[in-house]
Motif scaffolding. Structure first.
Motif, PDB file in Angstrom:
ATOM      1  N   GLY A  92      30.153  23.621  -2.803  1.00  0.00           N
ATOM      2  CA  GLY A  92      29.266  23.610  -3.959  1.00  0.00           C
ATOM      3  C   GLY A  92      28.206  24.689  -3.919  1.00  0.00           C
ATOM      4  N   TRP A 143      27.507  20.894 -10.843  1.00  0.00           N
ATOM      5  CA  TRP A 143      27.859  21.052  -9.430  1.00  0.00           C
ATOM      6  C   TRP A 143      29.317  20.703  -9.177  1.00  0.00           C
ATOM      7  N   VAL A 185      23.656  24.714  -9.876  1.00  0.00           N
ATOM      8  CA  VAL A 185      24.061  24.012  -8.655  1.00  0.00           C
ATOM      9  C   VAL A 185      23.388  22.652  -8.549  1.00  0.00           C
ATOM     10  N   LYS A 187      32.066  22.876  -7.247  1.00  0.00           N
ATOM     11  CA  LYS A 187      32.806  22.381  -6.080  1.00  0.00           C
ATOM     12  C   LYS A 187      34.313  22.507  -6.256  1.00  0.00           C
TER      13      LYS A 187
END
Length: 205
Positions: free
Chosen positions: A48, A38, A33, A42
């Motif tokens: 996210g 990320w 993350v 997302k």
């Protein structure tokens, strides 16, 4: 199904173990993350955040409680990891609630103490988080029986998964943090390590 989230996330790990104990096949995508991955996360969850579970029909479920609610609803009765109702269900959900709160504080401390540059550390806030983790671990210690599972059955259930993950996480991530004596919690974690689903998802610091 596809599960997004690394084993370092206590919440993604909980979903992974839950699926395994229910006999479900899940593809793991252990994306970070906090890094460039990320953007890929997302694309599945616009916030996210992990865990995110993509069902076989493409529907996406987010947030641990909502994912587990689906897993419990769609599992055969003999594979469910939460009691059906009454005092046993309330006790199990409280085990999970305390474990979740403790794990959330451990994650918060990672961001504030490990990922944040030292010049931006806020000592009073770090001390507060450490105190909350210590309190949470001691609450969990008090909820674990001297022998057997939290579920009071012959096999681990949802409360055992959540509590053992929180207990092991603080040991892995902050081994020098004094959380007090935890013989009962240590015993539960050791017992859970006898399960491949738990042992094989142990996060690496």
């Amino acid at each position: 199904m596809i599960l997004y989230g690394r084993d370092m996330s206590p919440f993604a790990r909980r979903v992974a173990i839950w699926c395994d104990l229910q006999g479900r096949e899940v593809e793991r995508r252990q994306l970070l993350v906090a890094g460039p991955q990320w953007e890929e996360i997302k694309a599945v969850n616009p916030l996210g955040r992990v865990p995110a579970l993509v069902l076989d029909d493409g529907e996406v479920l987010v947030e641990t409680a909502a994912i587990i609610d689906h897993l419990e609803e769609t599992a055969p009765e003999e594979a469910r990891l939460l009691p059906a109702g009454g005092a046993e269900r309330r006790r199990t959900l409280q085990d999970i609630a305390y474990a979740t709160s403790t794990a959330e504080k451990i994650v918060a401390l990672v961001y504030d103490k490990v990922r944040r540059p030292e010049e931006f550390h806020y000592p009073a806030w770090i001390e507060r988080l450490e105190g909350q983790i210590r309190a949470g671990i001691q609450v969990l210690e008090g909820r674990v029986p001297e022998a057997g599972w939290l579920s009071r059955t012959d096999q681990p259930m949802g409360g055992d998964i959540a509590v053992a993950i929180a207990g092991e996480m603080v040991e892995v991530v902050f081994p020098d943090l004094d959380v007090g004596d935890t013989p009962m919690l240590d015993r539960l974690v050791a017992d859970m390590r006898g399960l491949p689903a738990f042992a094989e998802t142990r996060p690496k610091p």
